[in-house]
Design a protein around this motif. Structure first.
Motif, mmCIF file in Angstrom:
data_model
loop_
_atom_site.group_PDB
_atom_site.id
_atom_site.type_symbol
_atom_site.label_atom_id
_atom_site.label_comp_id
_atom_site.label_asym_id
_atom_site.label_seq_id
_atom_site.Cartn_x
_atom_site.Cartn_y
_atom_site.Cartn_z
ATOM 1 N N ALA A 207 11.785 16.080 4.409
ATOM 2 C CA ALA A 207 11.112 14.834 4.061
ATOM 3 C C ALA A 207 12.088 13.897 3.351
ATOM 4 O O ALA A 207 12.118 12.690 3.618
ATOM 5 C CB ALA A 207 9.910 15.124 3.166
ATOM 6 N N SER A 211 13.223 10.730 5.334
ATOM 7 C CA SER A 211 12.757 9.470 4.761
ATOM 8 C C SER A 211 13.934 8.551 4.435
ATOM 9 O O SER A 211 13.894 7.345 4.706
ATOM 10 C CB SER A 211 11.923 9.795 3.513
ATOM 11 O OG SER A 211 12.102 8.846 2.520
ATOM 12 N N GLY A 215 14.388 5.163 6.500
ATOM 13 C CA GLY A 215 14.049 4.030 5.631
ATOM 14 C C GLY A 215 15.281 3.298 5.145
ATOM 15 O O GLY A 215 15.553 2.166 5.559
ATOM 16 N N ASN A 228 7.603 2.736 3.853
ATOM 17 C CA ASN A 228 8.144 3.878 4.586
ATOM 18 C C ASN A 228 7.068 4.957 4.682
ATOM 19 O O ASN A 228 6.643 5.531 3.668
ATOM 20 C CB ASN A 228 9.371 4.397 3.839
ATOM 21 C CG ASN A 228 10.091 5.499 4.589
ATOM 22 O OD1 ASN A 228 9.516 6.130 5.482
ATOM 23 N ND2 ASN A 228 11.338 5.742 4.218
ATOM 24 N N ALA A 230 7.203 7.897 5.447
ATOM 25 C CA ALA A 230 7.604 9.253 5.066
ATOM 26 C C ALA A 230 7.678 9.429 3.560
ATOM 27 O O ALA A 230 7.955 10.528 3.071
ATOM 28 C CB ALA A 230 8.965 9.582 5.689
ATOM 29 N N VAL A 231 7.411 8.346 2.809
ATOM 30 C CA VAL A 231 7.692 8.420 1.383
ATOM 31 C C VAL A 231 6.711 9.348 0.658
ATOM 32 O O VAL A 231 7.080 10.040 -0.293
ATOM 33 C CB VAL A 231 7.732 6.993 0.773
ATOM 34 C CG1 VAL A 231 6.344 6.423 0.625
ATOM 35 C CG2 VAL A 231 8.464 7.000 -0.544
ATOM 36 N N ASP A 234 7.809 12.782 1.139
ATOM 37 C CA ASP A 234 8.936 13.045 0.251
ATOM 38 C C ASP A 234 8.440 13.445 -1.136
ATOM 39 O O ASP A 234 8.909 14.425 -1.728
ATOM 40 C CB ASP A 234 9.800 11.782 0.184
ATOM 41 C CG ASP A 234 11.099 11.992 -0.576
ATOM 42 O OD1 ASP A 234 11.408 13.154 -0.903
ATOM 43 O OD2 ASP A 234 11.789 11.007 -0.847
ATOM 44 N N VAL A 590 8.235 8.141 12.089
ATOM 45 C CA VAL A 590 8.303 6.896 11.311
ATOM 46 C C VAL A 590 8.774 5.745 12.194
ATOM 47 O O VAL A 590 8.248 4.630 12.119
ATOM 48 C CB VAL A 590 9.224 7.067 10.086
ATOM 49 C CG1 VAL A 590 9.344 5.756 9.329
ATOM 50 C CG2 VAL A 590 8.675 8.136 9.169
ATOM 51 N N TYR A 609 0.475 7.594 6.223
ATOM 52 C CA TYR A 609 1.209 8.621 5.464
ATOM 53 C C TYR A 609 0.784 10.034 5.854
ATOM 54 O O TYR A 609 1.593 10.949 5.962
ATOM 55 C CB TYR A 609 0.968 8.459 3.953
ATOM 56 C CG TYR A 609 1.345 7.112 3.399
ATOM 57 C CD1 TYR A 609 2.652 6.656 3.487
ATOM 58 C CD2 TYR A 609 0.402 6.312 2.775
ATOM 59 C CE1 TYR A 609 3.012 5.421 2.962
ATOM 60 C CE2 TYR A 609 0.756 5.076 2.252
ATOM 61 C CZ TYR A 609 2.057 4.628 2.351
ATOM 62 O OH TYR A 609 2.404 3.419 1.835
#
Lengths: 740, 740
Positions: A207, A211, A215, A228, A230-231, A234, A590, A609
């Motif tokens: 992640a 990310s 990003g 983003n 993927a945040v 993360d 993403v 998300y």
């Protein structure tokens, strides 16, 4: 004496109650602004989803494992090869299977509960940071302590419970046999820890890397930016990797090393028994009691976590660590004095207990030494990190070369410290003069066991400091994500920096304890093998001898040792590659969201998300299977092909190789991370004295190093800790399989 | 039989004469355009300067080493601990010192002569490339073969000569004692090899990295551009690292393994002697004779290096390799049949010699296996290199992560192959049924020795292919530097790519032979220790026992093993850091020249190449001292502190650790190098099918990986080969020091 043994359940239950009190305290705190609550909820949902799916998978694997072990042990441990002949066959199989399941269940429970609290502490730490540094430190540290206390208490209560149950309620089991019957508990804990650490480690770094790449690098938006998708994954990752993973790791350490020390205590018990010393069984119970005192010391220490608003938060945490250590010295003295009662026997000029007290001090001192060694190699103020930062001025390649050299270099002081600790605790133990009926010294090995137990006394505190890391890291993410005011973010940033240090310290501690324990655990393996072979010889078998030596000059042992050393690399390779593959899945998703949801970039559309969290979860769980199976299968295959002596070679050299490689990966990764931070803090200057900070090529080079270090220090390195202990527990449980 | 032994000097001298013939042939070739001659001369001068200074330094170190060894052995090897009691004290000290010096001198001579020819072959290869591919291949391969033949012949003649001298001319020395007296030869060779490889490895990669960073990265001029003052140092480096370094490495391998095998042959000799088999001493001479046949096979193979202009040059070289291998099988069969004459004894259904013939085949097969394994992992057409190239699309960090995963992964198949080779050759040897007076099997160990000897039969050819690498690399540099026409450069580029493959193959071969030899060499160590202890017991000492086991469960052995495993990392760290420091000196100097000599950039001023060569030389020699001393001192310190059994643990686990780490560094580095070449050849495409070639971010990422891999594969990795063997020879020579 009877009374002293009751310290174990009392301390265990006290620690559980104290953890509940801390949890209630944390839960009652302010959760901050609605934005904070919103992002906190999102992280929590993601973490819950991962935990649910991960522990379902692990639970199923553990069930399968338990059934297989029950059947295998039932079939293999016939009267001729069973460590307790009276229970040969199905009974011993079932008892091992139950111990395995209890160990697995306790390990899973401590991971789940720890996560439960830590994902609720993050938002509360962020909220507290709006008003007070000390308040934020307390919330984060108490949240972390819930995990720390539960892990250690469950491991203590679990080992004590299953030991007492088997010793008390199963006929035919003597106090000297019971330790051998509960090794399944350690194996269950290792088994769960392996997959928890692998799954969590792969998740968190995939992640993180995914990310960042999609990003920061591709879309050019800042870290932790809400656009983003993927945040959140993360932020979830910080919890599932650092918190649940390390919890499982140390749960396993304490359980396996405790059981190993009890097995070694059996030899001391036999000596004490025949010498007519009072309370011979105390030598077996000793590890439990000394750990109970460690827990009590840590409870007291929690009240010393206080300080001023202007203080370095690390000092506040250190204060508690030193209180734990000093109280532990007292507890150690008391336990050795009371339990190692030899009726006044003097050996080499001192009472027997004093020699073992010194051995325990060696363990505590080793733990302190590793805390400082890790700091030297990974904190920004010292030579190694500065060297990497300087090397970044000539680009990413020199940054990587320099970091690799630093990582390799750290093995030197690590190996020397471990060597000194082993030799000195062994020597101190030898001075105690415990000699068994065959004329062999058993005090030396027991000295190393006492040192390991001394080291483990502070585990709950160390683990609390470790979980402090992901909580503050998340608090920073929550503050950033919810666009809090600068003052709050300044406090969370300071805490995050301290959290990075405490996370590194824990790894150093975990590695040092794994190495000390290694020697103890394979001594236990040899004891177990000899218990079985002894039974066979008594039964009239003549074509077999006691295992008195693990002879490296034997070609089978040497080849097995080579396999063990290779396993550390191969396993790490699979773990690192798993991060890469999982990160790829994230990047693809993403990118898709950026493409298909054009409103994301101007904040008019909310990224999905949950979908990224879900994809990461599934990929991480899929990718953890291959390295997990390799770790479990290798010792079994080698044992079946090359026999029980060769497996000992695999175990020992595999441990050496795993410990050193983990040191390289952890410290190299930590140093790269802090070299980047060193540059970001404006400490690097060019020849004319201009600061080379964020946005310069030197910083870009340091970011490359940091990214490389991520899967090293947070996936492969910690997984190697678990691998090393898994090797020990798996061989302990399956020893009868390798004797033919 | 007597006649067969004369094969040794005959083959040795034939190989030397053949090397002289090849050297004359190469020297008579066309040296090309005046520009080529000019740059060729510059490289030659730089190389000569380095060689002169380096071998002066090494020679002095060797002299000091010889004196120290003479004195130490004379003092330590009293009658009680000497392996040959009749020679105790000064005589054995002087004999060991002389053997050390002869070994050192032979090693130095082979390095110097090899370099002499290779720096003269480069320009002639470039000249030949103007007209013919096959012609260029022949010049480069013949130039390389000069080195290959001299190294192997000098090692063969040296071992044979000193053995024969000591056995024939020194009274009191029996044929069974002589092998123990010549271990100093192996130590001398290792000692020189260590510094030759370290100094050369540091020089070559510092020049490479420094020249790239200051030229390509800072000044933005192409690789090998004449305006870069470091470019000549870079070209010189190819010779001193790859050619002289690997030559010394394999000189040491062949010498040390030959001596180790002869020591193991002593046990077989005793059996043959008491069984009344004809020619018992043939078991001791066997390694010399089988290597002599390997040399003869290689001489024949040189005539098969021919092909067509359109052929892949690798095929031309492979043809010669297969001829060498097939002829070696024949030579092996003949030698085992003639020398292992047991008067027709059948063991397990086959004549004794047949079992050892099979063991030798295992060695030859292992060598072939490693050639293919290395190709799989480092050649561009297979999965690993493609994977790294694909990872470069997301930047330098993923390139490094992916390359590390590949490097780690290569340990799997390496360890499995070595394991299979050891177990199978040991099993085959056991079948031969050689059992000594004490009832222990000695055939198994001797089987692994025969396998090692089988593997070493092809060394001269492998080394010729290896030296082919730097010669063609330099030929490319000469062509580039002298701005030759495109056709010539196309041919030198093709040869350069082949050279990269052959260099990688040699490292795989060297590592495999080091691992097989490791088991043989520490068996020799145990034999030597027992020879000494046996003498002491005979003399009436009762407080000591024969070393029958290297017991890893002993705390001293375990800690020594930990130190051995750590040594590989720490030594590599020092070697890698030395490259960085030396590269810094180069960068500073080239920057100065760019600044103070503004005419360089528009070609109106000639850079001061010699000054850079000189600075690099001095820095490399200064930086080689620290890792060299660590390598020499560690086994001595551990041996003095923890004793002779512990040193065996250090030796064995240090070997395992060194072999695996070298595998990671060599193969990881090779794969990074070829991932860059894969991208440069236009094989990498983006999602839309566009080629991502030179100048793209993906290529820049791959360049980072290549630069990181340079000190891994050309400094630290190869130095580890030497370290592993140095550990074996140093402990063999100093064994008496560790017995108290």
């Amino acid at each position: 004496m009877e009374l002293l043994i009751w310290v174990v359940p009392v301390a265990g239950i006290a620690a559980v109650l104290f953890a509940l009190y801390l949890a209630r305290d944390v839960m009652s705190r302010d959760t901050g602004t609605p934005e904070m609550v919103a992002v906190g909820d999102t992280i929590r949902e993601g973490a819950d989803a991962f935990v649910k799916r991960q522990y379902t998978t692990i639970g199923l694997l553990a069930l399968v494992g338990a059934v297989v072990i029950t059947v295998v042990i039932a079939l293999v441990e016939t009267r001729e090869v069973a460590d307790v002949p009276a229970l040969a066959g199905a009974p011993i199989g079932i008892m091992t299977g139950i111990a395995f399941l209890v160990g697995a269940a306790c390990s899973m429970a401590s991971g789940i509960i720890g996560m439960f609290v830590s994902v609720r502490s993050n938002v509360r730490t962020a909220a507290a940071a709006r008003t007070s540094l000390v308040g934020a430190v307390q919330v984060a540290m108490r949240g972390g302590a819930v995990s720390g206390f539960l892990v250690v208490a469950l491991s203590l209560l679990g080992v004590w419970g299953i030991f007492t149950a088997y010793e008390t309620f199963v006929a035919d089991v003597t106090v000297a046999e019971a330790p051998f019957l509960i090794v399944g508990f350690g194996f269950g804990a290792s088994f769960v820890a392996l997959f928890a650490q692998l799954g969590g480690g792969i998740y968190t770094k995939a992640a993180d890397v995914g990310s960042d790449l999609v990003g920061k690098v591709e879309a050019g938006i800042p870290e932790d930016d809400p656009r983003n998708a993927a945040v959140i994954a993360d932020l979830v990752g910080d919890n599932v990797g650092d918190c649940a993973g390390r919890g499982a790791d140390l749960f396993e350490s304490t359980a396996a090393e405790n059981i190993g020390a009890m097995i070694l205590g059996v030899a001391a018990f036999a000596i004490a028994d025949s010498a007519g010393w009072p309370n011979p069984e105390a030598w077996i119970f000793f590890p439990l009691v000394v750990r109970a005192f460690g827990l009590l010391a840590t409870i007291v220490a929690m009240f010393f976590i206080r300080g001023s608003e202007t203080e370095n938060p690390m000092n506040i945490l250190n204060r508690g660590y030193w209180v734990t250590t000093i109280l532990s010295v007292g507890g150690l003295g008391l336990t050795t004095y009371l339990m190692m009662d030899t009726g006044g026997t003097i050996s080499n000029g001192l009472p027997v207990w004093v020699w073992f007290f010194f051995a325990g001090i060696v363990g505590l001192a080793t733990s302190v030494a590793f805390v400082y060694i890790t700091q030297f190699y990974t904190a920004g103020t010292f030579r190694p990190v500065r060297e990497i930062a300087e090397a970044s001025r000539t680009g990413a390649a020199t940054n990587i070369i320099s970091g690799t050299a630093v990582g390799f270099e750290t093995t030197f002081v690590t190996a020397i410290s471990i060597g000194i600790a082993l030799l000195s605790s062994h020597w101190l133990g030898q001075q105690a003069g415990l000699v068994n009926a065959a004329g062999h010294d058993v005090g030396g090995i027991f000295g190393t066991a006492v040192a390991t137990m001394g080291m483990l006394m502070t585990t709950a505190y160390i683990l609390a400091m470790d979980t402090f890391g992901p909580i503050t890291d998340n608090a920073g993410g929550v503050a950033e994500f919810s666009r809090s005011e600068a003052h709050t973010r300044e406090i969370t940033d300071r805490l995050d920096a301290v959290g990075n240090t405490t996370k590194a310290l824990t790894k150093g501690y975990a590695i040092a304890s794994a190495s000390l324990a290694a020697f103890l655990l394979f001594s236990a393996y040899i004891d177990k093998v000899n218990l079985i072979i002894g039974n066979q010889i008594e039964a009239g078998r003549t074509d077999i001898e006691l295992l008195t030596s693990v002879n490296l000059a034997d070609v089978g042992v040497f080849v097995a040792a080579l396999m063990g050393a290779m396993l550390a690399y191969f396993f790490s390779s699979l773990a690192i590659r798993a991060v890469g593959k999982t990160a790829q899945s994230i990047i693809v998703e993403v990118r898709r969201q950026f493409r298909e949801m054009p409103g994301i970039m101007d904040y008019t559309q909310r990224p999905d998300y949950a979908r990224v969290v879900d994809i990461t979860t599934r990929a991480a769980l899929r990718e953890m299977v291959a390295p997990g199976l390799v770790a479990v299968a290798t010792p079994i295959v080698v044992g079946l092909l090359l026999g029980y002596q060769a497996v000992a070679g695999l175990l020992m050299v595999g441990t050496i190789s795993g410990v050193l490689l983990a040191t390289v990966l952890n410290n190299g990764g930590g140093a790269w991370d802090n070299a980047k931070k060193y540059i970001e803090s404006g400490n690097l200057k060019d020849e004319d004295g201009n600061v080379l900070g964020k946005g310069t090529p030197a910083h870009a080079a340091a970011v490359v190093g940091d990214t490389v270090g991520d899967p090293f220090k947070d996936t492969a390195g910690p997984s190697l800790h678990v691998l090393v202990k898994l090797l020990a527990t798996i061989t302990l449980v399956l020893a009868p399989l390798f004797i033919r």
